[in-house]
Design a protein around this motif. Sequence first.
Motif: not given
Ligand code: ZN
Length: 379
Positions: A38, A40, A59-60, A161-162
């Motif tokens: 990501c 991030s 985190h995804e 997430d996204i």
């Molecule tokens: Zn992310």
Amino acid sequence: MKAVVYEGPRRVSVQEVPDARVERPTDVLVRITTTNICGSDLHMYEGRTDFEPGRWFGHENMGEVVEVGDGVDKVQVGDRVVLPFNVACGHCKNCERGLTNYCLTAQPEPHMAGAAYGFADMGPWPGGQAELLRVPWGDFNCLRLGEDADERASDYVMLADIFPTGYHATELAGVSPGDQTVIYGAGPVGLMAALSATLRGAGKVMVVDRHPDRLRLAESIGAIAIDDSKVDPVQAVLDQTMGLGADNGCECVGYQAHDPDGNEHPNDTLNKLVNSVRFTGRIGAIGVFVPQDPGASDELARNGQVAFDFGMFWFKGQHIGSGQAPIKRYNRQLRDLIAAGRAEPSFIVSHELPLDQAPEAYQHFDARDDGWTKVVLKP
Ligand code: ZN
Ligand code: NAD
């Protein structure tokens, strides 16, 4: 197990680390099948956070449940699940209000709120760019998927997430049917905001970036691409909206250390939004602005600040919302849109690679190399 371990600025490697395991009765152990890189992750990868070398990213995450603790009721071994990036307890003051992005239990620092897997300053939780992931408060933090989970993994993994994050940007901006909406950034998050604006019935979606490959993806879902290396984006938005400005806008860029030519980046998107959005319009700011970048040559960035013309913002009576996205607020509905064939967030995926190729994938994605829009890793 193998994991994508941070070694220092712009250095990651795939290493053997201790296996994730069930540690508390409420834990669920997931074998990761799909995990994304990501934008991030780049704040940590580029070295402007205090992410400790030796920790691992991710985190995804999505996968198959392989073990559950004695206190887990709803999730079962064999379930296909996607994991919202916010680690949340489900019962603190913030979680009770649906603000899982600011959980007070999963974040151990008393003056802070909010937690995530594999993230600086977001609690101790290891990441999922690995073969196994421990999911705390598993009943709360797993979103179960249907029979088509494996077949459509590149769509469903975006629920971690996204996709909900892009949707949250449009929620903060109040995008409504018929609206004219401008989105700064055609990275994965900006493209998900553009998709979300379309799903919410926006009349015209304008996306600003300077990478032709990313702008083409925006056009592929019906958005108007604005290349800010060729035109003044504020003027372009005014031209598209009869001089009034967009009804609302989304900031999906966040802190950028450098522009694509390697020049110091001005981080001026908030001011461009203030000037692109009409009087009384709303702005959803979900790009991450990290507190400080000691190495930046720009004094504002060194002090963790960005240019924001509050005078003009005030004069125009605009509103702004910001922060981490509360993924759980949207992920069931977005899952069901995917299942019904009404949303295909996988249109942004450029690469599906084994975990071992993560180091080169980070390099290309970080450089915004042509054609590297979104990398999906398959441990
Ligand atoms: Zn992310
Ligand atoms: P990305 O870095 O790939 O995308 C950013 C895009 O912005 C790039 O395509 C870049 O060319 C473009 N850009 C740079 N300067 C610009 C400018 N002045 N005007 C217009 N476009 C410009 O990253 P991403 O994965 O799309 O993530 C975007 C941001 O969203 C990051 O800051 C990320 O940390 C953040 N994010 C926030 C949340 C949240 O919960 N709030 C969740 C996920 C990601």
